[in-house]
Design an enzyme around this catalytic site. Sequence first.
Site, short mmCIF file in Angstrom:
data_model
loop_
_atom_site.label_atom_id
_atom_site.label_comp_id
_atom_site.label_asym_id
_atom_site.label_seq_id
_atom_site.Cartn_x
_atom_site.Cartn_y
_atom_site.Cartn_z
N LYS A 28 0.80 -1.24 0.00
CA LYS A 28 0.00 0.00 0.00
C LYS A 28 0.83 1.28 0.00
CE LYS A 28 -3.43 -1.13 -0.59
NZ LYS A 28 -3.81 -1.91 -1.84
N HIS A 81 6.85 -7.51 -2.48
CA HIS A 81 6.68 -6.91 -1.14
C HIS A 81 7.59 -7.60 -0.13
CE1 HIS A 81 3.27 -4.53 -2.33
NE2 HIS A 81 2.38 -5.49 -2.33
N SER A 108 -4.69 2.67 4.24
CA SER A 108 -4.84 2.05 2.93
C SER A 108 -4.88 0.52 3.05
CB SER A 108 -3.68 2.50 2.03
OG SER A 108 -3.84 2.00 0.74
S1 PPS Z 1 -0.54 -2.91 -3.27
O1 PPS Z 1 -1.77 -3.70 -3.00
O2 PPS Z 1 0.43 -3.09 -2.18
O3 PPS Z 1 0.03 -3.16 -4.58
O4 PPS Z 1 -1.05 -1.39 -3.19
P1 PPS Z 1 -0.21 -0.14 -3.71
O5 PPS Z 1 -0.41 0.01 -5.15
O6 PPS Z 1 1.18 -0.20 -3.19
O7 PPS Z 1 -0.89 1.08 -2.93
C1 PPS Z 1 -2.21 1.47 -3.16
C2 PPS Z 1 -2.31 2.92 -2.75
O8 PPS Z 1 -1.70 3.74 -3.78
C3 PPS Z 1 -2.68 4.69 -4.23
N1 PPS Z 1 -2.47 5.01 -5.66
C4 PPS Z 1 -2.19 6.23 -6.10
N2 PPS Z 1 -1.98 7.39 -5.45
C5 PPS Z 1 -1.72 8.49 -6.22
N3 PPS Z 1 -1.68 8.47 -7.57
C6 PPS Z 1 -1.88 7.32 -8.26
N4 PPS Z 1 -1.85 7.32 -9.58
C7 PPS Z 1 -2.15 6.14 -7.52
N5 PPS Z 1 -2.39 4.85 -7.85
C8 PPS Z 1 -2.58 4.18 -6.70
C9 PPS Z 1 -4.00 3.95 -4.01
O9 PPS Z 1 -5.10 4.81 -4.10
C10 PPS Z 1 -3.76 3.38 -2.62
O10 PPS Z 1 -3.76 4.37 -1.60
P2 PPS Z 1 -5.07 4.81 -0.80
O11 PPS Z 1 -4.57 5.71 0.30
O12 PPS Z 1 -5.71 3.56 -0.28
O13 PPS Z 1 -5.92 5.55 -1.76
#
Ligand code: PPS
Length: 282
Positions: A28, A81, A108
């Site tokens: 996340k 991860h 998240s």
């Molecule tokens: S995972 O399941 O571990 O692969 O998740 P991960 O992709 O690492 O994290 C998900 C969070 O990243 C946010 N996210 C973004 N934030 C800003 N811009 C873009 N383009 C973007 N894409 C993914 C996503 O919304 C999750 O955070 P939260 O706080 O839950 O919204």
Amino acid sequence: MGFPADCFESGLGYQAQAGDNFIVTYPKCGTTWTQHIVWMLQQNGQPLPVGKDINREIPHLEQVGSEFVAALPAPRFIKTHLPHALTPYHPEAKYIYIARNPFDCVVSFYYHTQGFVKHYDFAEGTFADFFECFINGEVDFGDYFEHLVPWYACKDNANVLFLTYEDMVENTQRAVIEMAKFLGTQYSKQLKKLDVLNNILHHTSFAQMSQKQSRWSSKRPNYAAPFIRKGKVGDWQNHFSQEQAMRLVDKFRVYSAQTNIEKLWPGLLDDVEKKYGEFCWQ
Ligand code: PPS
């Protein structure tokens, strides 16, 4: 986490190779966003087509196992991860590590765990329940700080690019350029064409990615909530109690005393204490 146990086990045994490129994160912390940026860098600024799954293009090592990854054409791009000690290492492989502040990470992660209804049986779980698991390191991929600290120690290594999610939000263009430079001239020279950089910024913006998420893949049949959820820095303030905030500050300070990880988010702990500082321990 719902990955096939044999794939997880075989993923642990993957032998990293010269030229491999790993995107390494605690869950996340911006993995999917980084996967899309890196994918577009490989594709001269073209976005992931509808129907393609980023987790097949840049596969998650623990989910698909080592054979799948070894069969990718070089140069391989791989998501993991895994904690530092278990991440496959090769001195000529590259590692992009993205860190996110633990306050937003746990929020998240909570929605993720609640959303994957069949994997976690946590649909009715509360944030308070999840917070206890997180602060005790009893979640997928273990303790947040134990993941971050060893990677932070490597942040200046030539084959490591260490960025924060918050830096990516604040200046995505700078982060894209840094990733391209780090990956090599064949990627950074793409960015000289203005439309390539603009395309990447456009298609990997939160607005675009959240709008398109259901069209890219739908290999998330068990996921009941939007995966690209809110994309904000500071959403934790809508979820934490005073007690939770101070407990996480305390744990953070214990790790920071040895390592300076606090410097990744200047002022964060002081701000939390200012906001919640009147909390009195019983
Ligand atoms: S995972 O399941 O571990 O692969 O998740 P991960 O992709 O690492 O994290 C998900 C969070 O990243 C946010 N996210 C973004 N934030 C800003 N811009 C873009 N383009 C973007 N894409 C993914 C996503 O919304 C999750 O955070 P939260 O706080 O839950 O919204």
